[in-house]
Design an enzyme around this catalytic site. Sequence first.
Site, PDB file in Angstrom:
ATOM      1  N   LEU A 241       0.879  -1.174   0.000  1.00  0.00           N
ATOM      2  CA  LEU A 241       0.000   0.000   0.000  1.00  0.00           C
ATOM      3  C   LEU A 241       0.917   1.225   0.000  1.00  0.00           C
ATOM      4  CD1 LEU A 241      -2.980   0.705  -0.025  1.00  0.00           C
ATOM      5  CD2 LEU A 241      -2.964   0.671   2.466  1.00  0.00           C
ATOM      6  N   HIS A 242       1.348   1.597  -1.222  1.00  0.00           N
ATOM      7  CA  HIS A 242       2.452   2.556  -1.382  1.00  0.00           C
ATOM      8  C   HIS A 242       2.126   3.976  -0.867  1.00  0.00           C
ATOM      9  CE1 HIS A 242       4.375  -0.221  -4.328  1.00  0.00           C
ATOM     10  NE2 HIS A 242       3.202  -0.324  -4.896  1.00  0.00           N
ATOM     11  N   ASP A 243       1.179   4.609  -1.555  1.00  0.00           N
ATOM     12  CA  ASP A 243       1.070   6.069  -1.434  1.00  0.00           C
ATOM     13  C   ASP A 243       0.678   6.596  -0.049  1.00  0.00           C
ATOM     14  OD1 ASP A 243       1.885   6.346  -4.040  1.00  0.00           O
ATOM     15  OD2 ASP A 243      -0.133   6.472  -4.866  1.00  0.00           O
TER      16      ASP A 243
END
Length: 312
Positions: A241-243
């Site tokens: 879950l990058h951002d």
Amino acid sequence: MPPRRIIIDTDPGQDDAVAILLALASPELEVLGITAVAGNVPLALTARNARIVCELAGRADIPVFAGCDRPLERRLVTAEHVHGKTGLDGIALPEPAMELQPAHAVDFIVETLRREPAGTVTLVPIGPLTNIAAAFRTAPDIIPRVAEVVLMGGAYFEVGNITPAAEFNIYVDPEAADAVFRAGVPLVVMPLDVTHRALTSAAWLDALRGLGTRVGAAVASWCDFFERFDKAKYGGEGAPLHDPCTVAYLLRPQLFSGRHVNVVIETQGAFTTGMTVADWWRVSGRPANAHFIGSVDRVGYFSLLTERLARL
Ligand code: BDR
Ligand code: CA
């Protein structure tokens, strides 16, 4: 403490959407505007998706601006193979009723930084850096007025996701990334080294569904959607879950640790275009220009997300 004022520059993208929701759920932050850029999907869709997310959060008052529809010097590369045709595949949500703002995103960024007191506006880019670089190019006087840029992009130990050597956001517009990394702004970088540790889990998705809210159901279904691609690619329990790591850093910097190092962007490589050459071991002698994050407290990150998303 007054809320920290931010502009989110984004290409939603399910993980961008979660980052926006986390910011809108957090009283420590005031979202001055959301600027859309072409990236995961073309600009018309990212500008649409940003408004869908604001409406999902009950925040149709947030101004959303459309920005650059292609990288500074290259053709656009998109990522429908990860995010689906709309960029926000996973759950059917209503088309947005709120209008896009008439101004161009780059003009909004420039005008906001000129209007607000110097050092009070933080930029949070979570897509290709085209809008930010275009703003710095058009109006270099705004550069010293930026409080901080906290971005998702790049990799050192994890090297790449869109090519063997490059992370997507930097790869799509390496000339823009190069301009931002050279600008001399205070820079915090959330690379794949961190976000590949920020993996969703079945238990977390259950907790979101258990909230019994539209937001919980939407985030769970978005994660279900992109998990299919990421689990097949990387194996393992969940998907990165990058951002939202950027927004979580603004809220709880103690969840993260990194090093202040030099980072340069490869723009000419035969095989390495878009690589973030981070001098993690400090061997180059080049001056530090970025706080390059290396680790995250995963449990703390996901409990922050659950606690905040539950407020929407
Ligand atoms: C980045 O690329 C996009 O697909 C995601 O939204 C994230 O910003 C990860 O490489
Ligand atoms: Ca993104």
